[in-house]
Design an enzyme around this catalytic site. Sequence first.
Site, PDB file in Angstrom:
ATOM      1  N   SER A  64     -15.165 -14.485  -7.373  1.00  0.00           N
ATOM      2  CA  SER A  64     -16.152 -13.312  -7.930  1.00  0.00           C
ATOM      3  C   SER A  64     -16.617 -12.855  -6.703  1.00  0.00           C
ATOM      4  CB  SER A  64     -17.579 -14.416  -7.733  1.00  0.00           C
ATOM      5  OG  SER A  64     -17.966 -14.451  -5.764  1.00  0.00           O
ATOM      6  N   THR A 123     -19.605 -17.943  -4.639  1.00  0.00           N
ATOM      7  CA  THR A 123     -20.332 -18.079  -4.531  1.00  0.00           C
ATOM      8  C   THR A 123     -20.526 -17.491  -3.556  1.00  0.00           C
ATOM      9  OG1 THR A 123     -19.565 -19.627  -2.290  1.00  0.00           O
ATOM     10  CG2 THR A 123     -21.248 -20.718  -3.745  1.00  0.00           C
ATOM     11  N   ASP A 124     -19.632 -16.119  -3.087  1.00  0.00           N
ATOM     12  CA  ASP A 124     -19.814 -15.068  -2.570  1.00  0.00           C
ATOM     13  C   ASP A 124     -20.980 -13.996  -3.102  1.00  0.00           C
ATOM     14  OD1 ASP A 124     -17.904 -16.248  -0.589  1.00  0.00           O
ATOM     15  OD2 ASP A 124     -16.177 -15.283  -1.597  1.00  0.00           O
ATOM     16  N   THR A 135     -14.595 -20.835  -6.142  1.00  0.00           N
ATOM     17  CA  THR A 135     -14.002 -21.799  -5.804  1.00  0.00           C
ATOM     18  C   THR A 135     -14.711 -23.560  -6.879  1.00  0.00           C
ATOM     19  OG1 THR A 135     -14.543 -21.303  -3.841  1.00  0.00           O
ATOM     20  CG2 THR A 135     -14.433 -23.652  -3.966  1.00  0.00           C
TER      21      THR A 135
HETATM   22  N1  ASP Z   1     -13.999 -16.434  -2.576  1.00  0.00           N
HETATM   23  C1  ASP Z   1     -14.880 -17.446  -3.455  1.00  0.00           C
HETATM   24  C2  ASP Z   1     -15.994 -16.658  -4.984  1.00  0.00           C
HETATM   25  O1  ASP Z   1     -16.647 -16.337  -4.493  1.00  0.00           O
HETATM   26  C3  ASP Z   1     -15.845 -18.263  -2.895  1.00  0.00           C
HETATM   27  C4  ASP Z   1     -16.918 -18.876  -3.638  1.00  0.00           C
HETATM   28  O2  ASP Z   1     -16.841 -19.740  -5.605  1.00  0.00           O
HETATM   29  O3  ASP Z   1     -17.162 -20.805  -3.132  1.00  0.00           O
HETATM   30  O4  ASP Z   1     -15.353 -16.704  -5.496  1.00  0.00           O
END
Ligand code: ASP
Length: 354
Positions: free
Chosen positions: A91, A124-125, A45
């Site tokens: 991710s 973050t995932d 993100t």
């Molecule tokens: N779906 C995103 C990822 O993990 C969520 C994020 O980055 O906050 O790439």
Amino acid sequence: MKRIRSLAMCFMMMLFFIPAMAEEAGGETGPENKPKVVVLATGGTIAGVGEEGKTAGYQPGTLSVGELLSEVPELADAARIEAIQVCNLNSDDMTAEVWFSLVNTINELAEDPDVKGFVITHGTDTMEETAYFLNLTVKTDKPIVLTGSMRPATSISADGLMNLYEAVCVAASDDAAGKGVLIVFSDRIYAARSVTKTSTYSVTAMSAGEMGAIGIVRDGDVFLYETPAKKHTTETEFDIRGLSALPKVSILYFSVDADPELLRFAAERSNGLVIAGAGAGEFSEEWIEIIKGLTIPVVISSRIDDGVIIKENLLCGNTVAANNLSPQKAAILLRLALAREITKEHLEELYMEY
Ligand code: ASP
């Protein structure tokens, strides 16, 4: 704020120029008297672009590392930056192949005495999984810091630029060396082993539960208060050189009336299983019966965030307790353990040591 919103206006243009710009990454920026930090970008993100001002419905892994870095001129106060675009993913599409590439790149660049530390931008995932894998496998004491954001670059009050700046400050600091892999998020510093994502939307989504953060960043100043006690990086027995893939480990989540046949199905197609049990790693009589008959390694974790599972909690003698590792981290340790011949006793020791 202005600089973030301007990204949205450029969105259509970027769609065409991203591949070319990503290839440009690799140059070095920043004053010569500053420590050198290598930024390895993987997507997420923090590199996400969507409708201007909105926080949802965006495309992660869109901006290149060059575009991200150019939005934070303050980085020049903290470090000389070398940028590498490793990949540009959501991710949830992270793979062991990318993990290997990160470990190999970091191990190689860490040999350069001019390199002070590393920052990895990441979604973050699965950030905590990449952090824990690197914590077990990289062979350097130099700081390695993961960061990302909860809001895409085009949202109001996006959190990525401050997180990136603070991550670079930590990677450039003397105090962060020898602490293992770290996550810097929302002004806090976390150890890879204990950090987990705890919110689907909040900018304070990273937390280490009852273990807590180990430090704080304020206006570029780094305050570290704790040293992780578990073995990491240069002290571990894991070396991925010579490996091209990891064994397959599946995670099964127990709930009331959960279908026990899923255990048999998963066991047939996996080298090991992790069970996310209820409470201190418990499950139904039906599950106990099937688990007792499994011949592959089975590690018992919990769907509860805090607390520990010890040998005395185990309902089946053929299983191993995950200590206080989450199911997803217990699975990473099991994948590394099963990459070679291992006894049940040794597996039990690994879950105490790492
Ligand atoms: N779906 C995103 C990822 O993990 C969520 C994020 O980055 O906050 O790439």
